[in-house]
Write a protein that holds these residues in place. Sequence first.
Motif, PDB file in Angstrom:
ATOM      1  N   ARG A  35      13.954   1.906   2.426  1.00 23.92           N
ATOM      2  CA  ARG A  35      14.168   2.077   0.987  1.00 23.92           C
ATOM      3  C   ARG A  35      13.028   2.895   0.370  1.00 23.92           C
ATOM      4  NH1 ARG A  35      13.254  -1.922  -4.054  1.00 23.92           N
ATOM      5  NH2 ARG A  35      14.434  -0.753  -5.586  1.00 23.92           N
ATOM      6  N   GLY A  36      11.796   2.589   0.765  1.00 26.45           N
ATOM      7  CA  GLY A  36      10.667   3.338   0.242  1.00 26.45           C
ATOM      8  C   GLY A  36      10.757   4.818   0.571  1.00 26.45           C
TER       9      GLY A  36
ATOM     10  N   ARG B 150       0.835  -1.199   0.000  1.00 23.69           N
ATOM     11  CA  ARG B 150       0.000   0.000   0.000  1.00 23.69           C
ATOM     12  C   ARG B 150       0.875   1.256   0.000  1.00 23.69           C
ATOM     13  NH1 ARG B 150      -5.143   1.608   1.150  1.00 23.69           N
ATOM     14  NH2 ARG B 150      -5.392   3.591   2.237  1.00 23.69           N
ATOM     15  N   ALA B 151       1.931   1.250   0.830  1.00 20.52           N
ATOM     16  CA  ALA B 151       2.839   2.403   0.879  1.00 20.52           C
ATOM     17  C   ALA B 151       3.520   2.627  -0.474  1.00 20.52           C
ATOM     18  CB  ALA B 151       3.886   2.192   1.976  1.00 20.52           C
ATOM     19  N   ASP B 152       3.966   1.545  -1.112  1.00 22.03           N
ATOM     20  CA  ASP B 152       4.601   1.666  -2.433  1.00 22.03           C
ATOM     21  C   ASP B 152       3.621   2.220  -3.461  1.00 22.03           C
ATOM     22  OD1 ASP B 152       6.988   0.673  -1.445  1.00 22.03           O
ATOM     23  OD2 ASP B 152       6.585  -1.384  -2.068  1.00 22.03           O
ATOM     24  N   ALA B 153       2.373   1.757  -3.390  1.00 22.77           N
ATOM     25  CA  ALA B 153       1.364   2.239  -4.331  1.00 22.77           C
ATOM     26  C   ALA B 153       1.051   3.715  -4.097  1.00 22.77           C
ATOM     27  CB  ALA B 153       0.089   1.400  -4.208  1.00 22.77           C
ATOM     28  N   LEU B 154       0.998   4.122  -2.848  1.00 24.14           N
ATOM     29  CA  LEU B 154       0.768   5.535  -2.542  1.00 24.14           C
ATOM     30  C   LEU B 154       1.908   6.397  -3.082  1.00 24.14           C
ATOM     31  CD1 LEU B 154      -0.526   5.208   1.140  1.00 24.14           C
ATOM     32  CD2 LEU B 154      -1.855   6.002  -0.822  1.00 24.14           C
ATOM     33  N   ARG B 155       3.130   5.925  -2.919  1.00 21.03           N
ATOM     34  CA  ARG B 155       4.283   6.683  -3.419  1.00 21.03           C
ATOM     35  C   ARG B 155       4.240   6.818  -4.930  1.00 21.03           C
ATOM     36  NH1 ARG B 155       9.035   4.750  -5.327  1.00 21.03           N
ATOM     37  NH2 ARG B 155       8.717   2.697  -4.398  1.00 21.03           N
TER      38      ARG B 155
ATOM     39  N   ARG C   5       4.569   8.730   2.974  1.00 17.74           N
ATOM     40  CA  ARG C   5       5.560   8.957   4.026  1.00 17.74           C
ATOM     41  C   ARG C   5       5.060   8.437   5.371  1.00 17.74           C
ATOM     42  NH1 ARG C   5       7.415  12.600   7.862  1.00 17.74           N
ATOM     43  NH2 ARG C   5       5.442  13.719   7.818  1.00 17.74           N
ATOM     44  N   GLN C   6       3.821   8.740   5.706  1.00 17.35           N
ATOM     45  CA  GLN C   6       3.257   8.263   6.965  1.00 17.35           C
ATOM     46  C   GLN C   6       3.174   6.741   6.986  1.00 17.35           C
ATOM     47  OE1 GLN C   6       2.674  10.016   9.646  1.00 17.35           O
ATOM     48  NE2 GLN C   6       3.192  11.964   8.666  1.00 17.35           N
ATOM     49  N   ALA C   7       2.828   6.149   5.852  1.00 14.72           N
ATOM     50  CA  ALA C   7       2.731   4.686   5.787  1.00 14.72           C
ATOM     51  C   ALA C   7       4.095   4.037   6.002  1.00 14.72           C
ATOM     52  CB  ALA C   7       2.147   4.269   4.436  1.00 14.72           C
ATOM     53  N   TYR C   8       5.146   4.607   5.405  1.00 20.50           N
ATOM     54  CA  TYR C   8       6.491   4.054   5.594  1.00 20.50           C
ATOM     55  C   TYR C   8       6.969   4.248   7.029  1.00 20.50           C
ATOM     56  CZ  TYR C   8       7.176   3.407   0.542  1.00 20.50           C
ATOM     57  OH  TYR C   8       7.082   2.991  -0.762  1.00 20.50           O
TER      58      TYR C   8
ATOM     59  N   GLY D 279      13.519   6.437   1.100  1.00 22.33           N
ATOM     60  CA  GLY D 279      14.602   6.990   0.286  1.00 22.33           C
ATOM     61  C   GLY D 279      14.147   7.326  -1.122  1.00 22.33           C
ATOM     62  N   LEU D 280      13.402   6.421  -1.734  1.00 29.70           N
ATOM     63  CA  LEU D 280      12.897   6.674  -3.082  1.00 29.70           C
ATOM     64  C   LEU D 280      11.889   7.822  -3.084  1.00 29.70           C
ATOM     65  CD1 LEU D 280      12.424   3.005  -4.355  1.00 29.70           C
ATOM     66  CD2 LEU D 280      14.294   4.578  -4.876  1.00 29.70           C
ATOM     67  N   LEU D 281      11.110   7.913  -2.015  1.00 27.35           N
ATOM     68  CA  LEU D 281      10.139   8.998  -1.915  1.00 27.35           C
ATOM     69  C   LEU D 281      10.848  10.352  -1.842  1.00 27.35           C
ATOM     70  CD1 LEU D 281       7.107   9.751  -1.530  1.00 27.35           C
ATOM     71  CD2 LEU D 281       7.529   9.616   0.923  1.00 27.35           C
ATOM     72  N   TYR D 282      11.871  10.447  -1.008  1.00 27.06           N
ATOM     73  CA  TYR D 282      12.617  11.702  -0.892  1.00 27.06           C
ATOM     74  C   TYR D 282      13.341  12.032  -2.202  1.00 27.06           C
ATOM     75  CZ  TYR D 282      11.804  11.722   4.169  1.00 27.06           C
ATOM     76  OH  TYR D 282      11.216  11.756   5.407  1.00 27.06           O
ATOM     77  N   ALA D 283      13.882  11.012  -2.858  1.00 23.94           N
ATOM     78  CA  ALA D 283      14.575  11.258  -4.127  1.00 23.94           C
ATOM     79  C   ALA D 283      13.616  11.791  -5.175  1.00 23.94           C
ATOM     80  CB  ALA D 283      15.247   9.982  -4.617  1.00 23.94           C
ATOM     81  N   SER D 284      12.382  11.292  -5.178  1.00 29.37           N
ATOM     82  CA  SER D 284      11.403  11.761  -6.158  1.00 29.37           C
ATOM     83  C   SER D 284      11.032  13.218  -5.932  1.00 29.37           C
ATOM     84  CB  SER D 284      10.136  10.893  -6.104  1.00 29.37           C
ATOM     85  OG  SER D 284       9.405  11.137  -4.914  1.00 29.37           O
ATOM     86  N   GLN D 285      11.295  13.721  -4.711  1.00 27.93           N
ATOM     87  CA  GLN D 285      11.029  15.124  -4.392  1.00 27.93           C
ATOM     88  C   GLN D 285      12.280  15.990  -4.493  1.00 27.93           C
ATOM     89  OE1 GLN D 285       7.684  16.086  -3.707  1.00 27.93           O
ATOM     90  NE2 GLN D 285       7.537  14.011  -4.526  1.00 27.93           N
TER      91      GLN D 285
END
Length: 341
Positions: free
Chosen positions: A142-143, A111-116, A125-128, A145-151
């Motif tokens: 890791r999730g 679910r967290a990966d899908a939200l990202r 972010r909250q889910a991770y 990290g990828l979320l922050y990189a996408s921003q």
Amino acid sequence: MRHQENTRAGRTPAPAPLATLAALATLAFALAGCASKGPQGYGAPSAQQETAAQAQQQLQNAQQATQVDNAQTYLDLITQMQQAGQWYASLAHTEAFEQQYGVNPESRLMRADALRNTGQVEQARQAYLALLQGATTARARRGLGLLYASQGQYGQAVEQLDKARQLNPIDANVLSDLAYAHMLDGRLAAAQMPIMQASQLAPANARVQLNMALFWLASGNQAQASQLLRQLAQPQAKGALPMIDQTSLQTLQAQLTSVRDAVRLRGDSLPAEVGAGAAVSSAPVLPSVLPPALPPVPTLGTRPEARATEALPETLPAGITRRILLSEPPGAAGAAPASPL
């Protein structure tokens, strides 16, 4: 008298009837049971009740095993959706799964990966953050990290990915993501170790190998990059597809421009064994790595306005996006690129 006469005559006595033996055996078992069982009476379960309870427990165990099997099959289907880039559908199915089978760590991670990957940054972010304990910690790091990189928050991305690496030092995907975040931050020297490790740990992983090619190109080592890309452009087995295609190389070229710009801004230098004799140039990915049937890679302009007009389309063909290693996550158009799952 008759028995004695038979004995004297050398005859063997006739065996007792089978019914008599069976009755004696039953009586023996009954006596043994009475001796071994505790006191029976009001409130004590009978043998029939115990047998029924055991049968009911076995039935419940079988039903639970069937449910677990069905739940795992459903999770596998959601995984396939996410691997195919069907993030919106997978998000809907994670909700349906949790309604039917309840919430578990695997479904929460999915679910967290899908939200990202559907652009829901704060919810992801909250889910991770809620998964930073126990067996899910490394994947949640890791999730994040990828979320922050996408921003474009590469410092935070590197911090989270490095924590994921510490938890699982031989995960080639984490190492590759860490190296890619370093490159987007303009730190080629810091990217060297993790991308070298990832490349050797996962020689058949196309995403990892394209990140390795990106490092060589950003370092100015055209020879190493060209050799690696030629290998990736050739089928690894008879009847197999190449690991990269024209779209992969176009995306690689676009990401190379971003990394080179970051390196120039930071003024990073390479270790002597990597950077000796190598100059970071604006040369495109070598078109000679492509099979003759594919058109050459277009050269991207060095001027900002040229890049804007010659940039790749935001939406890439379905079925190819999962083989592109450096594309933006779907649903995050205009965001800084980050390696997808």
